[in-house]
Structure formats: C-alpha cells, structure tokens
Design a protein around this motif. Structure first.
Motif, PDB file in Angstrom:
ATOM      1  N   LEU A  83      13.518 -38.573   7.342  1.00  0.00           N
ATOM      2  CA  LEU A  83      13.720 -38.114   8.716  1.00  0.00           C
ATOM      3  C   LEU A  83      13.919 -36.602   8.769  1.00  0.00           C
ATOM      4  N   GLY A  84      14.622 -36.062   7.758  1.00  0.00           N
ATOM      5  CA  GLY A  84      14.818 -34.625   7.711  1.00  0.00           C
ATOM      6  C   GLY A  84      13.513 -33.874   7.555  1.00  0.00           C
ATOM      7  N   LEU A  85      12.654 -34.363   6.682  1.00  0.00           N
ATOM      8  CA  LEU A  85      11.343 -33.743   6.493  1.00  0.00           C
ATOM      9  C   LEU A  85      10.515 -33.825   7.774  1.00  0.00           C
ATOM     10  N   ALA A  86      10.537 -34.986   8.429  1.00  0.00           N
ATOM     11  CA  ALA A  86       9.775 -35.158   9.663  1.00  0.00           C
ATOM     12  C   ALA A  86      10.298 -34.229  10.757  1.00  0.00           C
ATOM     13  N   PHE A  87      11.610 -34.077  10.827  1.00  0.00           N
ATOM     14  CA  PHE A  87      12.212 -33.208  11.829  1.00  0.00           C
ATOM     15  C   PHE A  87      11.789 -31.759  11.622  1.00  0.00           C
ATOM     16  N   LEU A  88      11.871 -31.281  10.389  1.00  0.00           N
ATOM     17  CA  LEU A  88      11.498 -29.891  10.108  1.00  0.00           C
ATOM     18  C   LEU A  88      10.011 -29.663  10.360  1.00  0.00           C
ATOM     19  N   ALA A  89       9.184 -30.648  10.006  1.00  0.00           N
ATOM     20  CA  ALA A  89       7.754 -30.515  10.245  1.00  0.00           C
ATOM     21  C   ALA A  89       7.451 -30.436  11.738  1.00  0.00           C
ATOM     22  N   SER A  90       8.226 -31.150  12.539  1.00  0.00           N
ATOM     23  CA  SER A  90       7.986 -31.159  13.985  1.00  0.00           C
ATOM     24  C   SER A  90       8.357 -29.833  14.638  1.00  0.00           C
ATOM     25  N   LEU A  91       9.215 -29.045  13.974  1.00  0.00           N
ATOM     26  CA  LEU A  91       9.648 -27.766  14.553  1.00  0.00           C
ATOM     27  C   LEU A  91       8.583 -26.682  14.433  1.00  0.00           C
ATOM     28  N   GLY A  92       7.677 -26.849  13.469  1.00  0.00           N
ATOM     29  CA  GLY A  92       6.681 -25.807  13.246  1.00  0.00           C
ATOM     30  C   GLY A  92       7.332 -24.531  12.745  1.00  0.00           C
ATOM     31  N   ASN A  93       6.870 -23.401  13.241  1.00  0.00           N
ATOM     32  CA  ASN A  93       7.422 -22.107  12.819  1.00  0.00           C
ATOM     33  C   ASN A  93       8.670 -21.787  13.635  1.00  0.00           C
ATOM     34  N   TYR A  94       9.721 -22.546  13.403  1.00  0.00           N
ATOM     35  CA  TYR A  94      10.979 -22.385  14.121  1.00  0.00           C
ATOM     36  C   TYR A  94      11.587 -21.026  13.811  1.00  0.00           C
ATOM     37  N   HIS A  96      14.720 -19.840  14.144  1.00  0.00           N
ATOM     38  CA  HIS A  96      16.150 -19.715  13.850  1.00  0.00           C
ATOM     39  C   HIS A  96      16.490 -20.536  12.597  1.00  0.00           C
ATOM     40  N   LYS A  97      15.730 -20.292  11.558  1.00  0.00           N
ATOM     41  CA  LYS A  97      15.890 -21.091  10.335  1.00  0.00           C
ATOM     42  C   LYS A  97      17.237 -20.838   9.666  1.00  0.00           C
ATOM     43  N   GLY A  98      17.737 -19.607   9.715  1.00  0.00           N
ATOM     44  CA  GLY A  98      19.023 -19.310   9.087  1.00  0.00           C
ATOM     45  C   GLY A  98      20.159 -20.083   9.731  1.00  0.00           C
ATOM     46  N   ALA A  99      20.180 -20.082  11.071  1.00  0.00           N
ATOM     47  CA  ALA A  99      21.221 -20.832  11.787  1.00  0.00           C
ATOM     48  C   ALA A  99      21.096 -22.327  11.509  1.00  0.00           C
ATOM     49  N   LEU A 100      19.865 -22.815  11.423  1.00  0.00           N
ATOM     50  CA  LEU A 100      19.654 -24.238  11.140  1.00  0.00           C
ATOM     51  C   LEU A 100      20.100 -24.582   9.726  1.00  0.00           C
ATOM     52  N   LEU A 101      19.882 -23.678   8.783  1.00  0.00           N
ATOM     53  CA  LEU A 101      20.350 -23.895   7.411  1.00  0.00           C
ATOM     54  C   LEU A 101      21.872 -24.018   7.371  1.00  0.00           C
ATOM     55  N   LEU A 102      22.562 -23.121   8.051  1.00  0.00           N
ATOM     56  CA  LEU A 102      24.027 -23.171   8.070  1.00  0.00           C
ATOM     57  C   LEU A 102      24.517 -24.449   8.747  1.00  0.00           C
ATOM     58  N   ALA A 103      23.826 -24.864   9.807  1.00  0.00           N
ATOM     59  CA  ALA A 103      24.191 -26.118  10.475  1.00  0.00           C
ATOM     60  C   ALA A 103      23.999 -27.303   9.542  1.00  0.00           C
ATOM     61  N   ALA A 104      22.940 -27.261   8.730  1.00  0.00           N
ATOM     62  CA  ALA A 104      22.678 -28.353   7.787  1.00  0.00           C
ATOM     63  C   ALA A 104      23.777 -28.422   6.725  1.00  0.00           C
ATOM     64  N   THR A 136      18.206 -32.851   2.463  1.00  0.00           N
ATOM     65  CA  THR A 136      16.808 -32.441   2.413  1.00  0.00           C
ATOM     66  C   THR A 136      16.556 -31.218   3.287  1.00  0.00           C
ATOM     67  N   SER A 137      17.176 -31.164   4.447  1.00  0.00           N
ATOM     68  CA  SER A 137      16.967 -30.041   5.361  1.00  0.00           C
ATOM     69  C   SER A 137      17.422 -28.731   4.743  1.00  0.00           C
ATOM     70  N   GLN A 138      18.613 -28.724   4.137  1.00  0.00           N
ATOM     71  CA  GLN A 138      19.095 -27.463   3.569  1.00  0.00           C
ATOM     72  C   GLN A 138      18.233 -27.034   2.386  1.00  0.00           C
ATOM     73  N   MET A 139      17.742 -27.990   1.609  1.00  0.00           N
ATOM     74  CA  MET A 139      16.913 -27.643   0.460  1.00  0.00           C
ATOM     75  C   MET A 139      15.588 -27.027   0.904  1.00  0.00           C
ATOM     76  N   VAL A 140      14.944 -27.663   1.892  1.00  0.00           N
ATOM     77  CA  VAL A 140      13.660 -27.167   2.379  1.00  0.00           C
ATOM     78  C   VAL A 140      13.823 -25.817   3.072  1.00  0.00           C
ATOM     79  N   LEU A 141      14.860 -25.665   3.879  1.00  0.00           N
ATOM     80  CA  LEU A 141      15.083 -24.414   4.593  1.00  0.00           C
ATOM     81  C   LEU A 141      15.396 -23.272   3.630  1.00  0.00           C
ATOM     82  N   THR A 142      16.199 -23.540   2.615  1.00  0.00           N
ATOM     83  CA  THR A 142      16.495 -22.503   1.626  1.00  0.00           C
ATOM     84  C   THR A 142      15.228 -22.074   0.905  1.00  0.00           C
TER      85      THR A 142
END
Length: 214
Positions: A83-94, A96-104, A136-142
C-alpha cells in the motif's frame, strides 16, 4: 560506453573500494542535506525495523497464536508495504517529499509503540499495516531524495553509503533480542518506537532543510 580513465602508460586506473567509500562519506559529511537524510535512514533502520524480527516473540508470548497466526502478522506488514508503494506511485512528482519523509518516520514510531502495547490479535494485525506502510515509505522517500540531492559525480558512492545504513539493524537487533529475553518483547518494541518517535519529532523541529526538500 565510456572507457575507464588510464594512466600515462595506457593502463586503466583502478579505484580502491576504500577510496570510493571514503569519498562517499566525505561527500555526505560536507553536505548538510545528505547528512540529515543518512541520519534519518539510520534512525529508521535502527529502531523501526527490529519489530519485524521480534514478531515471533509476540506470536508466542503476547498474542498466544501459532505459526499460522505469525504468518498473518508478517503478511499484514507486507500488505502495508504494498500500500505504501502504491500510495507513493499515485503521488507522482510530489513536491513535499521531505515533509512526507518526516511524517513517515513519526508515523512509524507511533505505529511501533501502539503495536508494542497491543495484546489483541486482530488489533495487532491492523497496526502492522500502517507500520509496513511507513517502513516502505520512508525507505523509498530517502532513496529518492538522496538521488535527487547527491552531486552526479559522487551519486553512486553516496547511494552505496545509504545501502550500508541497513547494517545499523545489526547493532540494535542483537542487544534488543537479548534484552527481550529479560524484559519481554513489548517493552523493547515500545522503547524502539519511542526512540523513533522522539527522533522523528526532533528532526522535524530542528531541521527545516529536511522539511523543505522536494
């Protein structure tokens, strides 16, 4: 293809693996953004991943379920990862990746603490979904932010150092596993989640450069 550099005699110059690693570490040390991203990876791997290895203790001592129940726990974390991978893929070129990483990272800390407190099987199953999602989200975002911010000439070396942060788990899972035998898995997992949550909040409050990363 680009040929490797040669010396005056025409022999290819072979770079030492230690020299390459040293260059990667120096690049990270001299770049605040890269240093903070690596610190976030170390924090997440060191305190967020051990919960996966301590699931057998929860299955046997806390939830009192058999191998089948342990399999469902593991599967719940896997579902969260997908689900984390699907969510990030749906965002495209988001943007605010830094803020999302901290939230994760903060979300992972909260999820690990709550899982450590749970003594109900179905609730533990449910909690492992957001835990897997955040892991998964924090790993992919990092990974994405390191690729975007590392200078091209040292990008490969920086990513090699990032891959090495996975070894952080070795320095935490062994003592955590030993302490689990003394105080129980819930206490250790709650401590790990608390450390992760505290670290995530401190990173969010003290590092505006991370919050602004795109």
């Amino acid at each position: 293809p680009k040929l490797p550099p040669t010396d005056r005699a025409g022999a290819p110059i072979r770079s030492s693996i230690w020299r390459d690693a040293g260059e990667g570490f120096r690049s990270i040390k001299s770049n605040t953004t890269l240093s903070l991203l690596i610190a976030a990876a170390i924090l997440s791997n060191g305190f967020g991943a051990p919960v996966n290895f301590l699931l057998p203790f929860f299955a046997e001592d806390v939830l009192h379920i058999g191998p089948e129940g342990l399999g469902f726990l593991t599967s719940s974390a896997g579902v969260g990862s997908v689900l984390g991978l699907a969510f990030l893929a749906s965002l495209g070129n988001y943007q605010h990746k830094g803020a999302l990483l901290l939230a994760a990272i903060i979300g992972l800390g909260v999820g690990v603490v709550l899982f450590g407190l749970s003594t109900i099987y179905w609730l533990s199953l449910a909690l492992l979904v957001p835990v897997g999602f955040a892991q998964t989200s924090q790993m992919v975002l990092t990974n994405t932010l390191l690729l975007a911010n590392a200078p091209e000439q040292v990008r490969g070396r920086v990513m090699s150092v990032f891959q090495m942060t996975g070894s952080t788990l070795s320095f935490t899972i062994v003592p955590m596993g030993a302490l689990t035998l003394l105080v129980g898995a819930p206490v250790i997992v709650q401590f790990a989640g608390g450390a992760l949550l505290t670290g995530g909040v401190l990173l969010t409050a003290a590092t505006p450069v991370l919050r602004r990363l795109r």
